[in-house]
Design a protein around this motif. Structure first.
Motif, PDB file in Angstrom:
ATOM      1  N   LEU B 114       7.909 -11.078  -8.820  1.00 42.31           N
ATOM      2  CA  LEU B 114       9.228 -10.827  -8.244  1.00 42.31           C
ATOM      3  C   LEU B 114       9.262  -9.560  -7.391  1.00 42.31           C
ATOM      4  N   TYR B 115       8.385  -8.608  -7.671  1.00 38.76           N
ATOM      5  CA  TYR B 115       8.374  -7.352  -6.925  1.00 38.76           C
ATOM      6  C   TYR B 115       6.978  -7.056  -6.376  1.00 38.76           C
ATOM      7  N   PRO B 116       6.533  -7.789  -5.341  1.00 41.46           N
ATOM      8  CA  PRO B 116       5.199  -7.510  -4.797  1.00 41.46           C
ATOM      9  C   PRO B 116       5.107  -6.104  -4.219  1.00 41.46           C
ATOM     10  N   LYS B 117       3.905  -5.550  -4.157  1.00 39.08           N
ATOM     11  CA  LYS B 117       3.647  -4.233  -3.563  1.00 39.08           C
ATOM     12  C   LYS B 117       4.331  -3.091  -4.315  1.00 39.08           C
ATOM     13  N   THR B 118       4.654  -3.291  -5.577  1.00 37.41           N
ATOM     14  CA  THR B 118       5.292  -2.201  -6.313  1.00 37.41           C
ATOM     15  C   THR B 118       4.527  -1.907  -7.600  1.00 37.41           C
ATOM     16  N   VAL B 119       4.974  -0.866  -8.280  1.00 44.26           N
ATOM     17  CA  VAL B 119       4.344  -0.499  -9.546  1.00 44.26           C
ATOM     18  C   VAL B 119       5.426  -0.250 -10.590  1.00 44.26           C
ATOM     19  N   VAL B 120       5.129  -0.621 -11.819  1.00 41.62           N
ATOM     20  CA  VAL B 120       5.968  -0.265 -12.964  1.00 41.62           C
ATOM     21  C   VAL B 120       5.171   0.756 -13.771  1.00 41.62           C
ATOM     22  N   ASP B 121       5.675   1.982 -13.836  1.00 43.21           N
ATOM     23  CA  ASP B 121       4.959   3.040 -14.558  1.00 43.21           C
ATOM     24  C   ASP B 121       5.548   3.211 -15.951  1.00 43.21           C
ATOM     25  N   VAL B 122       4.683   3.223 -16.945  1.00 41.59           N
ATOM     26  CA  VAL B 122       5.127   3.422 -18.324  1.00 41.59           C
ATOM     27  C   VAL B 122       4.395   4.628 -18.897  1.00 41.59           C
ATOM     28  N   PHE B 123       5.145   5.537 -19.487  1.00 38.94           N
ATOM     29  CA  PHE B 123       4.542   6.722 -20.107  1.00 38.94           C
ATOM     30  C   PHE B 123       4.873   6.736 -21.591  1.00 38.94           C
ATOM     31  N   ILE B 124       3.837   6.878 -22.408  1.00 39.39           N
ATOM     32  CA  ILE B 124       4.033   6.920 -23.860  1.00 39.39           C
ATOM     33  C   ILE B 124       3.556   8.281 -24.354  1.00 39.39           C
TER      34      ILE B 124
END
Lengths: 221, 237
Positions: B114-124
């Protein structure tokens, strides 16, 4: 009251038309997002409560010029994707005599219509459209794009109240960027109301509450 | 691994008074960070973990970008003060590994097209650790992503099982992890009970493995119920 659903939750076992935020899995419809369930007799969708802006071709958005090329402006539209405003889409014919950076320098705000979104998410905008304009004065605030429909309300009910009761010019882009222009005290009032709507968008009876709040506060100005 | 003289059972119960199939107390809260798109805070026994999610947003560095889908990046990090002996700050072998398996566990449910060319950043960020931080981290990260409005097929729930003094037990705490015989972290997408992470440290017999797997699966489903409540609680009127 609309029910809150979480990602993956079973929404409907019947075969219905699907809007945003839902997907069919083994003949059942499941939610794809955290949001409010909007279920009608033959239609189902999930209204998101948060999330980024995905450009659509019918939307009006507010963009800020982030870079000026010889033939086009690059606009930041508060989305993962940068958009382009070609020089030829400026509302008057430039005939190549003026430099684009003299017309709209970096930092200028524009209210533009999205003309085309290509498959690779190239976003092309235009000023040659009724309503599209260059924004002068005022300032910009940002809210979550998923809360824009609530801010506008049914048949513009909410935004009309905001405009009339705060005495400001207000333009709302579908990308969640809002332009406000007016006397300083009134702008503060409008911003306070917008922030309240943003924080309480999942509640009912918001329009009346905001109206009363604005009337009360305006008395003290 | 086993040391002589360490007793892990007192009067037939575990050191903290739990039964073999009992989880530690779990507390979750969603939306704790104002500047992140989504966030969650989790207390699982003595574990204290905060997770944040940003995105979808532009990919930097650019060469990591995928033309037809979004990518998911995960950083698992332990605070220097999270363990009894100070942990040397910065990424190490262990946190690299956990980041990678967590990323793979979470990515499988995200609708990346659904969101090409993007990133989902997750920080734990692990503020306090007492065994089972990777499971707790995955659980918190899933909440943060749901809170950020990332389109997902399902949540991810995670729980571990292990073997202490020859007996299979769910959700081991620090002492049991250090002196126990085996550890089996598991993450699932609860709707279809699909496994998205399964690791094993130590030795199980085939029968023990199956028992441990079923126990961890049951633990995951219990965790899922708590996750649900945490998400619904944020928008309670």
């Amino acid at each position: 009251m609309r029910r809150l659903v979480i990602p993956g939750e079973l929404v409907s076992k019947e075969n219905k038309k699907m809007g945003t935020g839902v997907a069919r899995k083994d003949g059942e419809i499941h939610s794809n997002q955290l949001g409010l369930l909007d279920e009608k007799e033959n239609f189902v969708r999930v209204i998101p409560l948060s999330g980024g802006y995905n450009p659509k071709e019918i939307d009006f958005v507010i963009g800020v010029v982030s870079y000026v090329h010889n033939t086009f402006w690059k606009l930041d539209i508060a989305s993962p994707y940068k958009s382009i405003l070609p020089g030829g889409e400026f509302f008057r014919d430039l005939r190549g005599k003026e430099r684009l950076r003299d017309i709209l320098p970096i930092g200028s705000a524009v209210y533009v219509k999205i003309k085309e979104v290509t498959k690779s998410k190239g976003v092309f905008t235009t000023l040659k459209w009724r309503g599209a304009t260059v924004l002068k004065g005022g300032f910009l605030i940002e809210i979550s794009p998923s809360k824009v429909p609530r801010l506008i309300g049914k048949k513009d009910s909410m935004i009309d109240i905001l405009r009339s009761e705060s005495g400001c010019e207000i333009l709302v882009g579908q990308n969640g960027v809002i332009w406000i222009n007016g006397p300083v005290e009134n702008m503060d009032l409008a911003i306070e109301a917008i922030r309240y709507i943003e924080a309480n968008s999942h509640k009912r009876g918001l329009t009346d509450y905001v109206k009363n709040m604005l009337i009360e506060k305006r008395k003290n100005l | 691994m086993k040391k002589d003289g360490v007793k892990l059972f007192v009067d037939g119960k575990r050191l903290d008074g739990r039964e073999l199939d009992e989880l530690r107390p779990i507390k979750m809260e969603v939306g704790v960070l104002k500047r992140a798109d989504g966030s969650a805070y989790l207390e699982w026994g003595e574990n204290k973990i905060i997770a944040a999610c940003y995105g979808p947003r532009e990919v930097h560095p650019r060469h990591m970008e995928e033309a037809d889908k979004a990518i998911v990046r995960v950083r698992y990090n332990m605070a220097p003060f999270s363990v009894p002996d100070r942990k040397r700050p910065g990424p190490d072998r262990r946190s690299h590994e956990i980041s990678k398996v967590t990323k793979e566990a979470l990515e499988s449910v995200v609708l990346t097209h659904l969101y090409p060319k993007t990133v989902v950043d997750v920080f734990i960020e692990v503020l306090q650790a007492n065994a089972g931080t990777r499971c707790a981290g995955i659980t918190a990260a899933a909440l943060a992503m749901a809170d950020a409005g990332i389109p997902m097929r399902d949540l991810i729930s995670s729980c571990a099982a292990g073997k202490i003094e020859g007996k299979v037990a769910v959700d081991m705490m620090g002492a049991e992890d250090n002196f126990g015989d085996a550890d089996l972290p598991l993450a699932i997408s609860p709707q279809k009970k699909e496994v998205t992470l399964l690791q094993m440290d130590g030795n199980f017999t085939r029968k023990e493995f199956e028992e441990a797997f079923n126990m961890a699966m049951k633990g995951c489903l219990d965790v899922y119920e708590i996750q649900k409540q945490a998400l619904l609680k944020k928008y309670e009127v």
